[in-house]
Design a protein around this motif. Sequence first.
Motif, PDB file in Angstrom:
ATOM      1  N   ARG A 143       0.811  -1.215   0.000  1.00 43.53           N
ATOM      2  CA  ARG A 143       0.000   0.000   0.000  1.00 43.53           C
ATOM      3  C   ARG A 143       0.847   1.270   0.000  1.00 43.53           C
ATOM      4  NH1 ARG A 143      -3.187   1.463   5.376  1.00 43.53           N
ATOM      5  NH2 ARG A 143      -1.119   2.341   5.830  1.00 43.53           N
ATOM      6  N   ASP A 144       1.923   1.285   0.802  1.00 43.04           N
ATOM      7  CA  ASP A 144       2.613   2.544   1.104  1.00 43.04           C
ATOM      8  C   ASP A 144       3.966   2.706   0.433  1.00 43.04           C
ATOM      9  OD1 ASP A 144       0.483   3.144   2.736  1.00 43.04           O
ATOM     10  OD2 ASP A 144       1.500   2.582   4.596  1.00 43.04           O
ATOM     11  N   PHE A 145       4.587   1.632  -0.027  1.00 46.50           N
ATOM     12  CA  PHE A 145       5.942   1.697  -0.577  1.00 46.50           C
ATOM     13  C   PHE A 145       5.922   1.479  -2.082  1.00 46.50           C
ATOM     14  CE2 PHE A 145       6.657   0.992   3.850  1.00 46.50           C
ATOM     15  CZ  PHE A 145       7.962   1.382   4.152  1.00 46.50           C
ATOM     16  N   THR A 146       6.858   2.117  -2.761  1.00 50.15           N
ATOM     17  CA  THR A 146       7.020   1.896  -4.198  1.00 50.15           C
ATOM     18  C   THR A 146       8.203   0.982  -4.496  1.00 50.15           C
ATOM     19  OG1 THR A 146       8.376   3.892  -4.392  1.00 50.15           O
ATOM     20  CG2 THR A 146       5.989   4.120  -4.777  1.00 50.15           C
ATOM     21  N   GLY A 147       8.878   0.527  -3.478  1.00 58.23           N
ATOM     22  CA  GLY A 147      10.042  -0.338  -3.601  1.00 58.23           C
ATOM     23  C   GLY A 147      10.631  -0.518  -2.220  1.00 58.23           C
ATOM     24  N   GLY A 148      11.899  -0.841  -2.153  1.00 66.35           N
ATOM     25  CA  GLY A 148      12.513  -1.039  -0.855  1.00 66.35           C
ATOM     26  C   GLY A 148      14.010  -0.988  -0.961  1.00 66.35           C
ATOM     27  N   CYS A 149      14.669  -1.512   0.074  1.00 60.69           N
ATOM     28  CA  CYS A 149      16.117  -1.528   0.064  1.00 60.69           C
ATOM     29  C   CYS A 149      16.617  -2.956   0.243  1.00 60.69           C
ATOM     30  CB  CYS A 149      16.684  -0.569   1.105  1.00 60.69           C
ATOM     31  SG  CYS A 149      16.609  -1.147   2.810  1.00 60.69           S
ATOM     32  N   SER A 150      17.850  -3.113   0.633  1.00 61.83           N
ATOM     33  CA  SER A 150      18.488  -4.441   0.555  1.00 61.83           C
ATOM     34  C   SER A 150      18.807  -5.024   1.922  1.00 61.83           C
ATOM     35  CB  SER A 150      19.774  -4.329  -0.268  1.00 61.83           C
ATOM     36  OG  SER A 150      20.589  -3.268   0.190  1.00 61.83           O
ATOM     37  N   LEU A 151      18.084  -4.616   2.949  1.00 63.41           N
ATOM     38  CA  LEU A 151      18.316  -5.093   4.310  1.00 63.41           C
ATOM     39  C   LEU A 151      17.114  -5.903   4.775  1.00 63.41           C
ATOM     40  CD1 LEU A 151      20.462  -4.619   6.670  1.00 63.41           C
ATOM     41  CD2 LEU A 151      18.762  -3.007   7.569  1.00 63.41           C
ATOM     42  N   PHE A 152      17.367  -7.107   5.321  1.00 61.90           N
ATOM     43  CA  PHE A 152      16.275  -7.936   5.816  1.00 61.90           C
ATOM     44  C   PHE A 152      16.802  -8.878   6.889  1.00 61.90           C
ATOM     45  CE2 PHE A 152      18.157 -10.202   2.260  1.00 61.90           C
ATOM     46  CZ  PHE A 152      18.178 -11.528   2.670  1.00 61.90           C
ATOM     47  N   GLY A 153      15.883  -9.610   7.517  1.00 68.61           N
ATOM     48  CA  GLY A 153      16.251 -10.514   8.591  1.00 68.61           C
ATOM     49  C   GLY A 153      15.941 -11.963   8.259  1.00 68.61           C
ATOM     50  N   VAL A 154      16.658 -12.865   8.909  1.00 65.82           N
ATOM     51  CA  VAL A 154      16.442 -14.307   8.760  1.00 65.82           C
ATOM     52  C   VAL A 154      16.286 -14.902  10.151  1.00 65.82           C
ATOM     53  CG1 VAL A 154      17.419 -16.495   7.973  1.00 65.82           C
ATOM     54  CG2 VAL A 154      17.777 -14.413   6.623  1.00 65.82           C
ATOM     55  N   VAL A 155      15.207 -15.679  10.347  1.00 64.98           N
ATOM     56  CA  VAL A 155      14.986 -16.405  11.590  1.00 64.98           C
ATOM     57  C   VAL A 155      15.262 -17.874  11.326  1.00 64.98           C
ATOM     58  CG1 VAL A 155      13.370 -16.951  13.443  1.00 64.98           C
ATOM     59  CG2 VAL A 155      13.198 -14.750  12.238  1.00 64.98           C
ATOM     60  N   PHE A 156      16.182 -18.451  12.081  1.00 63.59           N
ATOM     61  CA  PHE A 156      16.549 -19.847  11.894  1.00 63.59           C
ATOM     62  C   PHE A 156      15.663 -20.760  12.739  1.00 63.59           C
ATOM     63  CE2 PHE A 156      20.304 -17.386  10.762  1.00 63.59           C
ATOM     64  CZ  PHE A 156      20.629 -17.952   9.540  1.00 63.59           C
ATOM     65  N   ASP A 193       9.863 -12.084  20.651  1.00 62.35           N
ATOM     66  CA  ASP A 193       9.909 -13.522  20.381  1.00 62.35           C
ATOM     67  C   ASP A 193       9.645 -13.778  18.900  1.00 62.35           C
ATOM     68  OD1 ASP A 193       9.884 -16.248  20.386  1.00 62.35           O
ATOM     69  OD2 ASP A 193       8.054 -16.461  21.591  1.00 62.35           O
ATOM     70  N   PHE A 194      10.657 -14.265  18.207  1.00 62.90           N
ATOM     71  CA  PHE A 194      10.514 -14.518  16.773  1.00 62.90           C
ATOM     72  C   PHE A 194      10.611 -15.999  16.429  1.00 62.90           C
ATOM     73  CE2 PHE A 194      11.505 -10.106  17.133  1.00 62.90           C
ATOM     74  CZ  PHE A 194      10.752  -9.500  16.138  1.00 62.90           C
ATOM     75  N   GLY A 195      10.757 -16.836  17.430  1.00 66.93           N
ATOM     76  CA  GLY A 195      10.699 -18.274  17.205  1.00 66.93           C
ATOM     77  C   GLY A 195      12.019 -18.975  17.032  1.00 66.93           C
ATOM     78  N   GLY A 196      13.097 -18.247  16.900  1.00 63.95           N
ATOM     79  CA  GLY A 196      14.404 -18.856  16.715  1.00 63.95           C
ATOM     80  C   GLY A 196      15.479 -17.796  16.672  1.00 63.95           C
ATOM     81  N   PRO A 197      16.760 -18.191  16.649  1.00 68.13           N
ATOM     82  CA  PRO A 197      17.837 -17.208  16.567  1.00 68.13           C
ATOM     83  C   PRO A 197      17.823 -16.510  15.216  1.00 68.13           C
ATOM     84  CG  PRO A 197      18.710 -19.415  16.299  1.00 68.13           C
ATOM     85  CD  PRO A 197      17.263 -19.574  16.663  1.00 68.13           C
ATOM     86  N   MET A 198      18.341 -15.286  15.212  1.00 69.66           N
ATOM     87  CA  MET A 198      18.169 -14.435  14.036  1.00 69.66           C
ATOM     88  C   MET A 198      19.482 -13.847  13.558  1.00 69.66           C
ATOM     89  SD  MET A 198      14.828 -12.396  15.447  1.00 69.66           S
ATOM     90  CE  MET A 198      14.777 -11.309  14.041  1.00 69.66           C
ATOM     91  N   ALA A 199      19.479 -13.465  12.290  1.00 74.29           N
ATOM     92  CA  ALA A 199      20.595 -12.730  11.693  1.00 74.29           C
ATOM     93  C   ALA A 199      20.024 -11.638  10.793  1.00 74.29           C
ATOM     94  CB  ALA A 199      21.499 -13.656  10.880  1.00 74.29           C
ATOM     95  N   ARG A 200      20.814 -10.585  10.619  1.00 74.89           N
ATOM     96  CA  ARG A 200      20.438  -9.509   9.698  1.00 74.89           C
ATOM     97  C   ARG A 200      21.372  -9.554   8.491  1.00 74.89           C
ATOM     98  NH1 ARG A 200      20.745  -3.142  11.235  1.00 74.89           N
ATOM     99  NH2 ARG A 200      22.944  -3.456  10.738  1.00 74.89           N
ATOM    100  N   ILE A 201      20.779  -9.473   7.311  1.00 73.74           N
ATOM    101  CA  ILE A 201      21.523  -9.616   6.055  1.00 73.74           C
ATOM    102  C   ILE A 201      21.388  -8.339   5.230  1.00 73.74           C
ATOM    103  CG2 ILE A 201      21.787 -10.971   3.947  1.00 73.74           C
ATOM    104  CD1 ILE A 201      22.343 -12.606   6.458  1.00 73.74           C
ATOM    105  N   HIS A 202      22.506  -7.849   4.738  1.00 72.93           N
ATOM    106  CA  HIS A 202      22.483  -6.748   3.780  1.00 72.93           C
ATOM    107  C   HIS A 202      23.100  -7.221   2.475  1.00 72.93           C
ATOM    108  CE1 HIS A 202      24.539  -3.323   1.708  1.00 72.93           C
ATOM    109  NE2 HIS A 202      23.302  -2.889   1.755  1.00 72.93           N
ATOM    110  N   ILE A 203      22.394  -6.981   1.378  1.00 68.88           N
ATOM    111  CA  ILE A 203      22.842  -7.434   0.061  1.00 68.88           C
ATOM    112  C   ILE A 203      23.460  -6.265  -0.697  1.00 68.88           C
ATOM    113  CG2 ILE A 203      22.168  -8.478  -2.128  1.00 68.88           C
ATOM    114  CD1 ILE A 203      22.041 -10.337   0.335  1.00 68.88           C
ATOM    115  N   GLY A 204      24.689  -6.464  -1.139  1.00 71.41           N
ATOM    116  CA  GLY A 204      25.397  -5.427  -1.873  1.00 71.41           C
ATOM    117  C   GLY A 204      25.239  -5.580  -3.374  1.00 71.41           C
ATOM    118  N   LEU A 205      26.305  -5.240  -4.086  1.00 73.06           N
ATOM    119  CA  LEU A 205      26.266  -5.261  -5.551  1.00 73.06           C
ATOM    120  C   LEU A 205      26.896  -6.520  -6.149  1.00 73.06           C
ATOM    121  CD1 LEU A 205      27.193  -1.522  -6.259  1.00 73.06           C
ATOM    122  CD2 LEU A 205      24.942  -2.589  -6.455  1.00 73.06           C
ATOM    123  N   GLU A 206      27.253  -7.471  -5.302  1.00 72.90           N
ATOM    124  CA  GLU A 206      27.844  -8.701  -5.821  1.00 72.90           C
ATOM    125  C   GLU A 206      26.800  -9.513  -6.612  1.00 72.90           C
ATOM    126  OE1 GLU A 206      29.597  -8.000  -1.601  1.00 72.90           O
ATOM    127  OE2 GLU A 206      27.614  -7.936  -2.576  1.00 72.90           O
TER     128      GLU A 206
END
Length: 392
Positions: free
Chosen positions: A302-315, A362-375
């Motif tokens: 609804r509110d965004f026209t795109g985004g950036c390259s940072l997100f999280g992973v829950v293991f 509480d997200f259900g498991g251990p987490m990491a934050r990932i940033h994706i570059g230009l590779e």
Amino acid sequence: MSKKHAFETRMSHAGRAGTHAHGFVNPAVHRGSTVLFENCEARRDGAAKRYEQFMTYGTQGGPTHYALEDVIAEIEGGARATIVGTGLAAVMVPLLAYLKSGDHCLMPDSVYGPARNLANTLMKGWGIETEFYDPAIDEAGMAALIKPNTKVVYTESPGSHTFELQDIPAIARAAHARGAKVLMDNTWGIHTFMPFQHGVDVSIQALTKYVSGHSDILLGSVCVNSEEDWQIVRSTASLLGQFASPDDVYLALRGVRTMPLRLKHQFASSLEVARWFEAQPQVLRVLHPGLPSHPQHALFARDFTGGCSLFGVVFQPRYSIEDVFKFINALEFFGIGASWGGYESLALPTTGFVTRTAGTGDFGGPMARIHIGLEDVGDLCADLAQGLTKMG
């Protein structure tokens, strides 16, 4: 140049003299402290222009700063912007501009850690009360939290560690109905979320991230869309002695010219990598607002026209934080470091490094934050795959 022109076109031309002006393409670096005047009367009369792009003293900026101010206002869709030395300074300036002893501030539980620290230390010591709320709060819930002395409702959407999106228009309606200002850390949503179209009063950017794009400068900005807010924010920045190096400002101006292409490419790459993570058996879920699986994806659409390259992973919960360390330590192309928005990929463990006080951790498991570059995405996924094998 008109708003009808594409973002890429505007970022190539904003804040510089133009294609038919004689001189170098890029604005010059203007360094200085003392500003000279023709006479005493001119210096006296200059005081009336302290809220304008008029040189009075070095701390008030010069032509290099003014160019970046214009570019950031163009990106954010606001009227005026002030440039400060860091992203944290951009958080601090408006908080201290609108809050005084005895006031109440609301912050999302997902807020940037240093902003939480500021609220719990300096602001608390100055008699400002801060209450942390569930970032997924709705309009009625926000209205119920606002007190007679609530002056600021702070927002960050999505949170830069756990990626909860906030319903900013609903929060703004509740805040404005009770006389509170809405501040927003819009760093994740630079260009893709237009804050002033959704009820935000003050938009905060860490220009260290995508505007710089090369992980080599520290800068922040505070953007507003009214003259009243401009005078409040600008005067507070001046009172606090906030200043940004013109050399860093120049590098930000250079970086912003390629930001539209980097942002688009890195967002697309991040979605590819996020989808890849979703298919891995070690992963419980992926926290990327651009994925349909994200709990607030409807707000994103609804509110965004795109985004950036940072997100999280829950293991998966069978893994420990030490297993996450093993995964990250094994990666070849992902640096282990704070910040994001540069050309390089990064990975950080999240669990154990994020404070929550409103029961939203509480997200259900251990987490990491990932940033994706230009590779290359294929190279990144292959690297992540071999890293996952080290988790046990």
